[in-house]
Design an enzyme around this catalytic site. Structure first.
Site, PDB file in Angstrom:
ATOM      1  N   LYS A 154       0.841  -1.204   0.000  1.00  0.00           N
ATOM      2  CA  LYS A 154       0.000   0.000   0.000  1.00  0.00           C
ATOM      3  C   LYS A 154       0.874   1.251   0.000  1.00  0.00           C
ATOM      4  CE  LYS A 154      -1.839   2.724   2.875  1.00  0.00           C
ATOM      5  NZ  LYS A 154      -1.779   3.902   1.998  1.00  0.00           N
ATOM      6  N   GLY A 207       6.650   5.086   8.253  1.00  0.00           N
ATOM      7  CA  GLY A 207       5.791   6.261   8.337  1.00  0.00           C
ATOM      8  C   GLY A 207       5.999   6.962   9.660  1.00  0.00           C
ATOM      9  N   GLY A 212       2.678   4.461  13.455  1.00  0.00           N
ATOM     10  CA  GLY A 212       3.395   3.236  13.845  1.00  0.00           C
ATOM     11  C   GLY A 212       2.835   2.653  15.130  1.00  0.00           C
ATOM     12  N   GLU A 229       9.581   1.364  10.744  1.00  0.00           N
ATOM     13  CA  GLU A 229      10.626   2.355  10.481  1.00  0.00           C
ATOM     14  C   GLU A 229       9.936   3.704  10.585  1.00  0.00           C
ATOM     15  OE1 GLU A 229      12.637   5.027   9.271  1.00  0.00           O
ATOM     16  OE2 GLU A 229      12.557   4.251   7.223  1.00  0.00           O
ATOM     17  N   CYS A 263      13.479  10.699   6.955  1.00  0.00           N
ATOM     18  CA  CYS A 263      13.528  10.268   8.357  1.00  0.00           C
ATOM     19  C   CYS A 263      14.952  10.328   8.899  1.00  0.00           C
ATOM     20  CB  CYS A 263      12.925   8.879   8.503  1.00  0.00           C
ATOM     21  SG  CYS A 263      13.516   7.721   7.303  1.00  0.00           S
ATOM     22  N   GLU A 354       9.963  16.015  14.863  1.00  0.00           N
ATOM     23  CA  GLU A 354      10.395  15.762  13.491  1.00  0.00           C
ATOM     24  C   GLU A 354       9.641  16.756  12.604  1.00  0.00           C
ATOM     25  OE1 GLU A 354       9.095  12.142  11.347  1.00  0.00           O
ATOM     26  OE2 GLU A 354      11.196  11.954  10.774  1.00  0.00           O
TER      27      GLU A 354
HETATM   28  O1  TXE Z   1       2.478   9.816   7.581  1.00  0.00           O
HETATM   29  P1  TXE Z   1       1.642   8.509   7.919  1.00  0.00           P
HETATM   30  P2  TXE Z   1       1.933  11.195   6.993  1.00  0.00           P
HETATM   31  C1  TXE Z   1       6.285  11.659   9.469  1.00  0.00           C
HETATM   32  C2  TXE Z   1       6.675  13.079   9.149  1.00  0.00           C
HETATM   33  C3  TXE Z   1       5.427  13.626   8.537  1.00  0.00           C
HETATM   34  C4  TXE Z   1       4.369  12.943   9.356  1.00  0.00           C
HETATM   35  C5  TXE Z   1       3.017  12.834   8.725  1.00  0.00           C
HETATM   36  O2  TXE Z   1       7.000  13.759  10.337  1.00  0.00           O
HETATM   37  O3  TXE Z   1       5.331  15.005   8.667  1.00  0.00           O
HETATM   38  O4  TXE Z   1       4.886  11.644   9.553  1.00  0.00           O
HETATM   39  O5  TXE Z   1       3.085  12.187   7.450  1.00  0.00           O
HETATM   40  C6  TXE Z   1      -0.433   4.859   6.057  1.00  0.00           C
HETATM   41  N1  TXE Z   1      -3.144   2.171   9.482  1.00  0.00           N
HETATM   42  N2  TXE Z   1       6.698  10.719   8.458  1.00  0.00           N
HETATM   43  O6  TXE Z   1       0.687  11.640   7.674  1.00  0.00           O
HETATM   44  O7  TXE Z   1       0.229   8.877   8.124  1.00  0.00           O
HETATM   45  C7  TXE Z   1      -0.468   5.984   5.046  1.00  0.00           C
HETATM   46  O8  TXE Z   1      -1.527   5.778   4.138  1.00  0.00           O
HETATM   47  C8  TXE Z   1      -2.283   1.746   8.552  1.00  0.00           C
HETATM   48  C9  TXE Z   1       7.945  10.078   8.693  1.00  0.00           C
HETATM   49  O9  TXE Z   1       1.884  11.052   5.554  1.00  0.00           O
HETATM   50  O10 TXE Z   1       2.384   7.783   8.973  1.00  0.00           O
HETATM   51  C10 TXE Z   1       0.902   5.864   4.420  1.00  0.00           C
HETATM   52  O11 TXE Z   1       0.908   4.813   3.451  1.00  0.00           O
HETATM   53  N3  TXE Z   1      -1.642   2.585   7.707  1.00  0.00           N
HETATM   54  C11 TXE Z   1       8.240   9.054   7.738  1.00  0.00           C
HETATM   55  C12 TXE Z   1       1.785   5.477   5.613  1.00  0.00           C
HETATM   56  O12 TXE Z   1       0.879   4.942   6.581  1.00  0.00           O
HETATM   57  C13 TXE Z   1      -1.885   3.894   7.825  1.00  0.00           C
HETATM   58  C14 TXE Z   1       7.622   9.001   6.449  1.00  0.00           C
HETATM   59  C15 TXE Z   1       2.560   6.649   6.233  1.00  0.00           C
HETATM   60  O13 TXE Z   1       1.677   7.697   6.526  1.00  0.00           O
HETATM   61  C16 TXE Z   1      -2.780   4.402   8.781  1.00  0.00           C
HETATM   62  C17 TXE Z   1       6.352   9.649   6.372  1.00  0.00           C
HETATM   63  C18 TXE Z   1      -3.425   3.480   9.642  1.00  0.00           C
HETATM   64  N4  TXE Z   1      -4.272   3.863  10.602  1.00  0.00           N
HETATM   65  C19 TXE Z   1       5.963  10.494   7.344  1.00  0.00           C
HETATM   66  N5  TXE Z   1      -2.806   5.743   8.676  1.00  0.00           N
HETATM   67  C20 TXE Z   1       9.578   8.395   7.779  1.00  0.00           C
HETATM   68  N6  TXE Z   1       9.963   7.836   8.905  1.00  0.00           N
HETATM   69  O14 TXE Z   1      10.261   8.344   6.773  1.00  0.00           O
HETATM   70  C21 TXE Z   1      -1.964   6.080   7.672  1.00  0.00           C
HETATM   71  N7  TXE Z   1      -1.402   4.961   7.153  1.00  0.00           N
END
Ligand code: TXE
Length: 451
Positions: A154, A207, A212, A229, A263, A354
Site C-alpha cells: 500500500k 511512516g 506506527g 521504520e 527520516c 520531526e
Molecule cells: O504519515 P503517515 P503522513 C512523518 C513526518 C510527517 C508525518 C506525517 O513527520 O510530517 O509523519 O506524514 C499509512 N493504518 N513521516 O501523515 O500517516 C499511510 O496511508 C495503517 C515520517 O503522511 O504515517 C501511508 O501509506 N496505515 C516518515 C503510511 O501509513 C496507515 C515518512 C505513512 O503515513 C494508517 C512519512 C493506519 N491507521 C511520514 N494511517 C519516515 N519515517 O520516513 C496512515 N497509514
C-alpha cells in the site's frame, strides 16, 4: 468507487485520477496474495532469484520513465529520483543473489540431528510513505519476495504512481499474478484493514511514529509480526577539531535534501562551542549554494514540499531564531525555503519534533560528554553523524549515540548491503542487507532422532 486525485506538488496540477480502494478491495488483494502463496513459496530458489534479477533489469530499462514519474509525483529533483531508481534496481539485484544464501543452521544436540529452516511468513502487508515511494517499496519487496512471501503493498495516498508501475513490472518480469498486489487507498481504511486482517502475517511499515503506534496496537489482535521504520530527529555532531569546511559543505544536504522530508534528516546540528560561530558562518554560506527550483531541471537540488498541509506544519516551527532563510519560487507549488535556526536549545520545539521540512536547528555543546547527552536527549534514535579529526573520539561517540545508523565524517545513512533501522521510538526491525531477511522469515527448528 470513490477516486483519488494525484497532484504534482511543484505545480499543484492534477496528474491523474485513480480509483480509491476500500475494505472490499483490500480483502480481495489479501485473498489474491493468499492464493498465490503456495505456488510462490514452491518456486525453486534459483528461479526466484532469476525472476528478481529480471525485475531489477526491467527497473534499469525503464529507469528514466520511473524517475520522471517519481519527480512529478513527489516534487523530488530529477537527479535524486534517478539515484533512487538506480538503488531500486540494486536492491532487487541484491535480493536476487540473497535467495539461496539465507541459510539455516545445524545445532549439536544429544540423540539426533537438529537443524533450522527459514520459512516464509505468508501474506505480508507493506505500508509505504510518500517521501521515498519507490525506494522504500523496494526495500520491503526485495527481501519479502526473496524469502518466498506474497504481498499487498500500500503506497501513500499522495504518491501511488511509481508503486503501481513497479507492480506492472513484476508481472512483466514473470513473477506470477497475485504475488505482488498494489492497493491504492486511504491508510486509515485499507492500511488499517491490512493491519487487522487475520490472513496477513506481518506488516512492514514506514511512516510516522504516531501511525506506527496504531499499527502495533492493531497488530496485537492477531499477534501479527511488525517491523516499524518511524520518525527521527537525528544529530549531526561537529567537534571543533573536525574539517569544518567539509562538515559545513555537507551539512545542508543532510537536512535540506528531499526538502527535509527524510527520516534520516540531520535536523539537529550540534556544534562544539569553540567552533560554533565559524561553523555557522560556513553553514550559511554553503546553504546559499543549494539550488531550489523546478524538480525537472537537472541542476535542481531541492524541490517543494509534498503538500499544502506539510508546508503549514513546517511553517509553524519558524517563528523566531532565524539565522538564515534562503529563496524559494513564488506562485504555485508547495515551496518552502532552506531555513537555519540558531542558536537553539535542545529543549526548544524545533529541536524536539520531526519537522519533516527544510529547517535546521543549530545547537551549541560544551564537550564530548555534553554532545552525547544532547544527541540522546530525544525520543528518537534513527540516524546521525560525527565529524572530528580524532579517531578514538569518533568511535567513543559512535558507541555512545543511541541510534541504529551512524556515520563518521560523512552524512550518509543508507546502503543496499547494510542494515538500516531505528532505536527507541524510531522503530524496530532492520531493512536492507542480509539483516532484512530476518524480518521476512520465520525460524523453524527440526529435530531428527538418530538412535
Ligand atoms: O504519515 P503517515 P503522513 C512523518 C513526518 C510527517 C508525518 C506525517 O513527520 O510530517 O509523519 O506524514 C499509512 N493504518 N513521516 O501523515 O500517516 C499511510 O496511508 C495503517 C515520517 O503522511 O504515517 C501511508 O501509506 N496505515 C516518515 C503510511 O501509513 C496507515 C515518512 C505513512 O503515513 C494508517 C512519512 C493506519 N491507521 C511520514 N494511517 C519516515 N519515517 O520516513 C496512515 N497509514
Amino acid at each position: 468507487m470513490s477516486t483519488l486525485t494525484v497532484l504534482n506538488p511543484a505545480t499543484e496540477e492534477p496528474l491523474v485520477e485513480l480509483p480509491e480502494a476500500g475494505v472490499d478491495e483490500a480483502d480481495r488483494a489479501v485473498a489474491a496474495a493468499k492464493a498465490a502463496f503456495p505456488g510462490w513459496r514452491a518456486v525453486a530458489p534459483a528461479d526466484r532469484g532469476r525472476l528478481l534479477r529480471r525485475l531489477a533489469t526491467l527497473v534499469e530499462e525503464n529507469g528514466e520513465e520511473l524517475a520522471l514519474l517519481e519527480t512529478r509525483n513527489v516534487g523530488k529533483p530529477i537527479g535524486d529520483s534517478r539515484g533512487e531508481v538506480g538503488m531500486v534496481a540494486d536492491v532487487f539485484h541484491f535480493y536476487a543473489g540473497a535467495v539461496d544464501k539465507h541459510h539455516g543452521e545445524t545445532i549439536p544436540v544429544a540423540g539426533g540431528v537438529d537443524f533450522t529452516l527459514r520459512e516464509p511468513l505468508g501474506v505480508l502487508g507493506l505500508i509505504v510513505p510518500w517521501n521515498f515511494p519507490i525506494a522504500i517499496s523496494s526495500w520491503k519487496l526485495g527481501p519479502a519476495l526473496a524469502c518466498g512471501n506474497t504481498v499487498v503493498l500500500k503506497p501513500a495516498e499522495l504518491t501511488p504512481l511509481t508503486a503501481r508501475r513497479l507492480g506492472e513490472l513484476t508481472l512483466e518480469a514473470g513473477i506470477p499474478e497475485g504475488v505482488v498486489n498494489i492497493l491504492v487507498g486511504p491508510g486509515r481504511i485499507v492500511g488499517q484493514r491490512l493491519v487487522e486482517h487475520p490472513d496477513v502475517a506481518k506488516i512492514g511499515f514506514t511512516g510516522s511514529t504516531e501511525v506506527g503506534r496504531k499499527v502495533m496496537e492493531g497488530a496485537a489482535g492477531t499477534i501479527k509480526r511488525v517491523t516499524l521504520e518511524l520518525g527521527g530527529k537525528s544529530a549531526n555532531i561537529v567537534f571543533a577539531d573536525a574539517d569544518l569546511e567539509k562538515a559545513a559543505a555537507s551539512a545542508p544536504y543532510a537536512v535540506f535534501g528531499n526538502a527535509g522530508q527524510d527520516c534520516c534528516a540531520r535536523s539537529r546540528i550540534l556544534v562544539e562551542r569553540a567552533a560554533y560561530d565559524r561553523f555557522l558562518d560556513l553553514l550559511i554560506e554553503a546553504t546559499k549554494g543549494v539550488k531550489v527550483g523546478d524538480p525537472e531541471e537537472p541542476a535542481t537540488e531541492m524541490g517543494p514540499l509534498i503538500s499544502a498541509d506539510q508546508r503549514e506544519k513546517v511553517a509553524s516551527y519558524v517563528n523566531g531564531q532565524v539565522a538564515f532563510q534562503g529563496d524559494a519560487p513564488d506562485g504555485k507549488g508547495f515551496w518552502f525555503p532552506c531555513t537555519i535556526l540558531a542558536p537553539v536549545e535542545n529543549s526548544d520545539r524545533p529541536a524536539r519534533d520531526e519537522i519533516f521540512g527544510p529547517v535546521a536547528a543549530v545547537i551549541p555543546f560544551e564537550n564530548e560528554a555534553d554532545a552525547v547527552r544532547l544527541a540522546n536527549d530525544t525520543p528518537y534514535g534513527l540516524s546521525g553523524s560525527i565529524w572530528t579529526g580524532d579517531g578514538a573520539r569518533a568511535l567513543r561517540v559512535a558507541q555512545g549515540v543511541e541510534s541504529g545508523v551512524i556515520s563518521i565524517n560523512s552524512n550518509t545513512s543508507v546502503r543496499v548491503s547494510t542494515p538500516f533501522g531505528g532505536f527507541k521510538q524510531s522503530g524496530f526491525g532492520r531493512e536492507l542487507g542480509m539483516h532484512a531477511l530476518e524480518g521476512y522469515s520465520e525460524v523453524k527448528n527440526v529435530y531428527f532422532a538418530t538412535d
